[in-house]
Enzyme design. Structure first.
Site, PDB file in Angstrom:
ATOM      1  N   GLY A  59     -40.959  64.180  18.326  1.00 47.32           N
ATOM      2  CA  GLY A  59     -42.113  64.185  17.420  1.00 47.32           C
ATOM      3  C   GLY A  59     -42.652  62.791  17.184  1.00 47.32           C
ATOM      4  O   GLY A  59     -42.460  62.209  16.108  1.00 47.32           O
ATOM      5  N   TYR A  60     -43.321  62.240  18.177  1.00 43.16           N
ATOM      6  CA  TYR A  60     -43.956  60.929  18.036  1.00 43.16           C
ATOM      7  C   TYR A  60     -45.461  61.082  17.810  1.00 43.16           C
ATOM      8  O   TYR A  60     -45.986  60.704  16.790  1.00 43.16           O
ATOM      9  CB  TYR A  60     -43.731  60.091  19.304  1.00 43.16           C
ATOM     10  CG  TYR A  60     -42.412  59.368  19.403  1.00 43.16           C
ATOM     11  CD1 TYR A  60     -41.300  59.783  18.693  1.00 43.16           C
ATOM     12  CD2 TYR A  60     -42.276  58.263  20.241  1.00 43.16           C
ATOM     13  CE1 TYR A  60     -40.091  59.113  18.820  1.00 43.16           C
ATOM     14  CE2 TYR A  60     -41.080  57.585  20.367  1.00 43.16           C
ATOM     15  CZ  TYR A  60     -39.979  58.013  19.656  1.00 43.16           C
ATOM     16  OH  TYR A  60     -38.802  57.344  19.790  1.00 43.16           O
TER      17      TYR A  60
ATOM     18  N   THR B 181     -43.642  68.587  23.401  1.00 43.79           N
ATOM     19  CA  THR B 181     -43.136  69.379  24.516  1.00 43.79           C
ATOM     20  C   THR B 181     -41.932  70.201  24.083  1.00 43.79           C
ATOM     21  O   THR B 181     -41.023  69.680  23.425  1.00 43.79           O
ATOM     22  CB  THR B 181     -42.741  68.458  25.691  1.00 43.79           C
ATOM     23  OG1 THR B 181     -43.886  67.694  26.060  1.00 43.79           O
ATOM     24  CG2 THR B 181     -42.261  69.257  26.898  1.00 43.79           C
TER      25      THR B 181
ATOM     26  N   GLU C  33     -36.897  56.490  28.167  1.00 45.69           N
ATOM     27  CA  GLU C  33     -37.803  57.523  28.647  1.00 45.69           C
ATOM     28  C   GLU C  33     -38.412  57.124  29.987  1.00 45.69           C
ATOM     29  O   GLU C  33     -38.641  57.949  30.854  1.00 45.69           O
ATOM     30  CB  GLU C  33     -38.914  57.768  27.608  1.00 45.69           C
ATOM     31  CG  GLU C  33     -39.880  58.883  27.999  1.00 45.69           C
ATOM     32  CD  GLU C  33     -40.959  59.151  26.940  1.00 45.69           C
ATOM     33  OE1 GLU C  33     -40.957  58.482  25.888  1.00 45.69           O
ATOM     34  OE2 GLU C  33     -41.788  60.029  27.191  1.00 45.69           O
TER      35      GLU C  33
END
Ligand SMILES: Cc1cc2nc3c(=O)[nH]c(=O)nc-3n(C[C@H](O)[C@H](O)[C@H](O)COP(=O)(O)OP(=O)(O)OC[C@H]3O[C@@H](n4cnc5c(N)ncnc54)[C@H](O)[C@@H]3O)c2cc1C
Ligand SMILES: Cc1cc2nc3c(=O)[nH]c(=O)nc-3n(C[C@H](O)[C@H](O)[C@H](O)COP(=O)(O)OP(=O)(O)OC[C@H]3O[C@@H](n4cnc5c(N)ncnc54)[C@H](O)[C@@H]3O)c2cc1C
Lengths: 399, 376
Positions: free
Chosen positions: A127-128, A161, A245
């Site tokens: 949740g960015y 996502t 990431e």
């Protein structure tokens, strides 16, 4: 300098190959191979199989359940897994929040969350991003207000996502709106997706699939012990995570597999009475693509060698992300070109396994256009390629 | 030379733009695209009332004068509105083939109804494995007593299931790939032995696989002379390709405008995206691509009446350009919208999909680059 794998690495590669041949469930393999929709269960089963083998978290320290592989071994594993058409491991737990927790979390968080991430018991999402905070992530507005021993969270995350599958979400939230710099007032919170006040709404993408979501928070009460590290230090942890990431984002192995698929299609397609694969111009397009992929592969291998020799990873991750995604997109573009007219029919059922009707056109045609459309995302997510170039310009070129 | 619109042409362009604005917003388009035939009968009737179905036909054919520039103007606006109605397969392919290859009786029989909006047509030509070779026709037309028997497979026939009649190409002699030996027939959709597997396309249109299994036709079904249809097919498809390139120009221009709006309005880092020079330059490249596409579409349209060689070269030039520049522009428009660009919710993605699939319409960029090179 030497281009050959050493004998230990060769033996490792053989071991990985044998394991994949014996352990990857054929139905999952088929879905990956044909680009069909994967279900939560597919990811979960494969995660579990790797977990049982002790191979699910190559990026973790051995003490927390990592594999102890060298960078080269990790690379070989990824390459073999892609070649065998294994699904990817969902990155949000193992590659994102896991490293944040074992690096910055407290003992209780480590003891509680890490084993559950490893085993696949907990699914995570990231949740960015928010509607107003995409490239400008530090502009995020989701508020967390301390109220006794809870934070009360209000706001919205977007593009999340697999939020529809997740048990937990790790969030960047604003805890100090009056900090001098926006980056300074952000905290890193772990939130149970079953908390009252959370709602998830699907976002359908242009290919018709459901990967991303809006996640809304309305007076969601989050225990303070779910804060990672210190309050208002979340930005540091977030940046640390972004470097994880981006590693592996080049995805050379998967691209090689897709190029092989493209060649198979080109051999099956006819052009003026000959296979398309024998058409000079098409051959040259594939050749140019393969050369780009080789350049990417050896850029990654050079970085791995430097890494193995003890150098800190630098900004090569940005370069690998930019070129890796451009190449992935080029593959989908050339595949679409190869398929030609039969890319037109849209048969959503044909994108799912178990559809027994005769395909319209060749069996490989149905996924070509949706895949091309879907992969436009790759140059946008994980920090858009423009943002990546901005980082390189600033940090490497000092512009 | 005068490459500007006349007053009539300006009026036509404005009237179509007004129709799109008032009667064909994106939600209307979405609803029609989701309907069984991807075609709204009331909208089609409106096309007829406004005279648009008659634009590509001469007055002798019952039309408005067969002015290719008017077709170009119409198609550009249809592109801007992302119109899904089957104007191309029905009017520009089916109708134009009957007009160009048919005799007076056939023209009378079909074109009046077509222009009045009473019949739907389609062109069943491409075949599995044929790629973009226009003469790749394997479907056979055997002469039999009193007529012909057709057998074969046709691939991705737009508007097939809604068509009352299909114009079908079939080989009377020779092998697939030979220009000689191809004939054209008008086949009622209800003909015995004809079956259609209908589906939606990724760009929101309707198409179908057409199987011809011993379809028996009378002599009157033949358009023109036996085995001599190829030059007509080539000329009509060239004109349709030019028209679809104008549709692409409209799509590209709309995508460019949407992107420009987005760059001006979307704020990140406390300023509009459009203030970043790297994005400004990309917006300029999009503008250049649009201007060049529009120039080539006009050039091709004005060459449709020239010799076959001039026509081929001109049409292939614009199709090759639209294929490559359109792909690039579409990708850029999506990219500059960030995550929003890949959503089904935004109209932009639907323009992107249509623009992408236009590349497969009677030859992609590679095919037309090659054809251009071979037609010096
Ligand atoms: C399929 C998909 C999955 C995603 N999954 C997740 C997820 O799980 N969790 C999550 O938190 N986020 C996720 N994201 C969000 C992703 O990180 C953002 O989309 C991305 O950061 C871009 O933000 P934006 O969409 O708001 O675009 P914007 O930031 O509005 O950018 C729009 C365009 O402007 C460009 N741009 C912006 N600023 C600059 C600049 N300074 N200089 C030059 N160009 C600039 C961008 O590169 C882009 O082309 C996902 C996105 C997608 C598409
Ligand atoms: C063959 C030749 C003939 C010429 N003839 C004439 C003439 O007849 N009369 C005359 O007055 N001048 C003439 N010029 C000069 C010409 O106008 C300048 O070279 C030109 O304006 C660029 O200035 P510069 O060389 O100082 O480069 P700079 O301005 O220093 O630019 C260097 C590079 O940076 C880029 N750049 C600069 N500013 C920006 C920005 N804001 N954003 C993005 N990129 C930027 C430039 O595009 C260039 O690539 C000529 C030059 C050449 C090479």
């Amino acid at each position: 300098m030497n281009i050959e794998l050493n004998s230990a690495d060769r033996a490792f590669r053989d071991e990985v190959r044998a394991f994949l041949a014996g352990s990857l469930p054929p139905d999952i393999q088929r879905r990956v191979e044909h680009g069909l929709e994967l279900r939560r269960d597919d990811y979960a089963s494969w995660h579990r199989i790797l977990y049982d083998k002790g191979w699910v978290a190559p990026s973790w320290p051995v003490a927390h359940g990592g594999t102890g592989w060298t960078p080269m071994q990790r690379y070989l594993f990824d390459e073999e897994a892609a070649a065998a058409s294994a699904p990817r491991i969902m990155p949000f737990g193992v590659n994102m929040v896991g490293p944040v927790i074992f690096t910055f979390g407290d003992a209780a968080q480590k003891a509680h969350y890490l084993p559950r991430i490893l085993s696949g018991e907990d699914w995570w999402c990231q949740g960015y991003s928010e509607p107003g905070a995409g490239s400008d992530l530090a502009n995020l507005r989701t508020r967390a207000v301390r109220d006794g021993d809870v934070y009360v969270v209000n706001g919205q995350k977007t593009w999340t996502t697999s939020a529809q599958w997740a048990d937990h979400i790790f969030c960047l939230v604003r805890t100090d709106p009056s900090a001098a710099r926006p980056q300074q007032g952000i905290s890193f919170l772990l939130i149970d997706m079953r908390s009252p006040g959370i709602s998830v709404q699907p976002i359908i993408t242009i290919d018709g699939s459901h990967e991303v979501n809006d996640v809304f928070f309305e007076d969601v009460r989050v225990p303070v012990e779910n804060l990672v590290g210190e309050e208002n230090r979340g930005w540091t942890y977030a940046k640390f995570l972004l470097s994880f990431e981006r590693a592996g984002i080049a995805d050379v192995g998967r691209s090689k597999k897709q190029v092989a698929n493209l060649k198979r299609i080109a051999a099956a397609e006819q052009s003026n009475g000959r296979p398309l694969s024998e058409d000079d111009r098409f051959q040259e397009k594939i050749a140019a693509l393969e050369i780009d992929l080789l350049a990417l592969e050896f850029t990654e291998l050079r970085a791995l060698s430097r890494h193995s020799a003890g150098e800190e990873p630098g900004t090569e991750a940005n370069i690998l992300k930019i070129r890796g995604t451009e190449i992935q997109q080029r593959i989908t573009e050339l595949t679409l070109e190869a398929v030609g007219t039969y890319a037109n029919p849209y048969v959503p059922e044909a994108l799912r396994d178990g559809w027994n009707e005769e395909p319209i056109g060749p069996e490989y045609a149905a996924v070509a256009a949706p895949r091309y459309f879907n992969w436009r995302k790759a140059s946008i997510y994980g920090g858009s390629n423009e943002i990546q170039k901005g980082i390189v310009a600033k940090l490497v070129l000092e512009l | 030379m005068d490459l500007t619109y006349s007053e009539d042409q300006t009026l036509l362009s404005e009237s179509i733009a007004r129709f799109i604005q008032d009667d064909y917003d994106f939600e209307t388009r979405r609803r029609i695209a989701a309907s069984e035939h991807g075609l709204d009968p009331a909208t089609w009737a409106q096309f007829s009332d406004l005279g648009w179905l008659g634009i590509p036909f001469s007055e002798a054919e019952g039309g408005l004068g067969a002015d290719p520039v008017a077709v170009m103007i119409l198609m550009e606006q249809f592109g801007r509105g992302l119109v899904v109605e089957p104007y191309v397969p029905c009017v520009l392919l089916g109708g134009r083939l009957i007009a160009a290859a048919g005799n007076a009786v056939q023209r009378d029989h079909y074109l009046g109804d077509l222009i009045a909006g009473r019949v739907q047509l389609a062109f069943a030509h491409g075949e599995p494995g044929g790629r973009y070779a226009l003469a790749h026709v394997a479907t056979r037309a055997e002469a039999c007593s009193g007529g012909f028997t057709l057998s074969g497979q046709k691939a991705v026939v737009h508007n097939a299931a809604a068509a009352d009649f299909l114009v079908v190409s079939a080989r009377s002699s020779g092998e697939p790939g030979a220009c000689e030996g191809i004939s054209l027939f008008v086949v009622p959709r209800s003909a015995t032995g004809l079956s259609i597997r209908s589906y939606g396309t990724v760009d929101g249109l309707r198409a179908g696989e057409v199987a011809l299994d011993g379809v028996e036709l009378g002599e009157e079904a033949l358009l023109g002379e036996t085995g001599e249809a190829f030059p007509v097919i080539e000329a009509v498809t060239d004109a349709a390709v030019a028209a679809v390139c104008s549709e692409a120009v409209g799509i590209m221009d709309r995508m460019r405008e949407m992107t420009l709006d987005y760059l001006k309005n979307r704020q990140q880092f406390g300023r509009p995206l459009g203030s970043f020079q790297v994005l400004q330059h990309r917006a300029v490249d999009m503008l250049i691509a649009c201007e060049e596409a529009r120039s080539l579409a006009l050039m091709a349209t004005l060459n449709l009446g020239g010799s076959a060689a001039e026509r081929r070269r001109a049409v292939s030039a614009v199709k090759a350009h639209v294929g490559n520049a359109g792909r690039k522009l579409g990708q850029e428009a999506v990219q500059l919208h960030g995550g929003m660009g890949v959503t089904d919710e935004l109209a932009l993605g639907h323009y992107f999909k249509r623009l992408t699939m236009i590349d497969t319409f009677f030859g992609d960029a590679a095919h037309h680059l090659d054809r251009f090179a071979r037609n010096p």
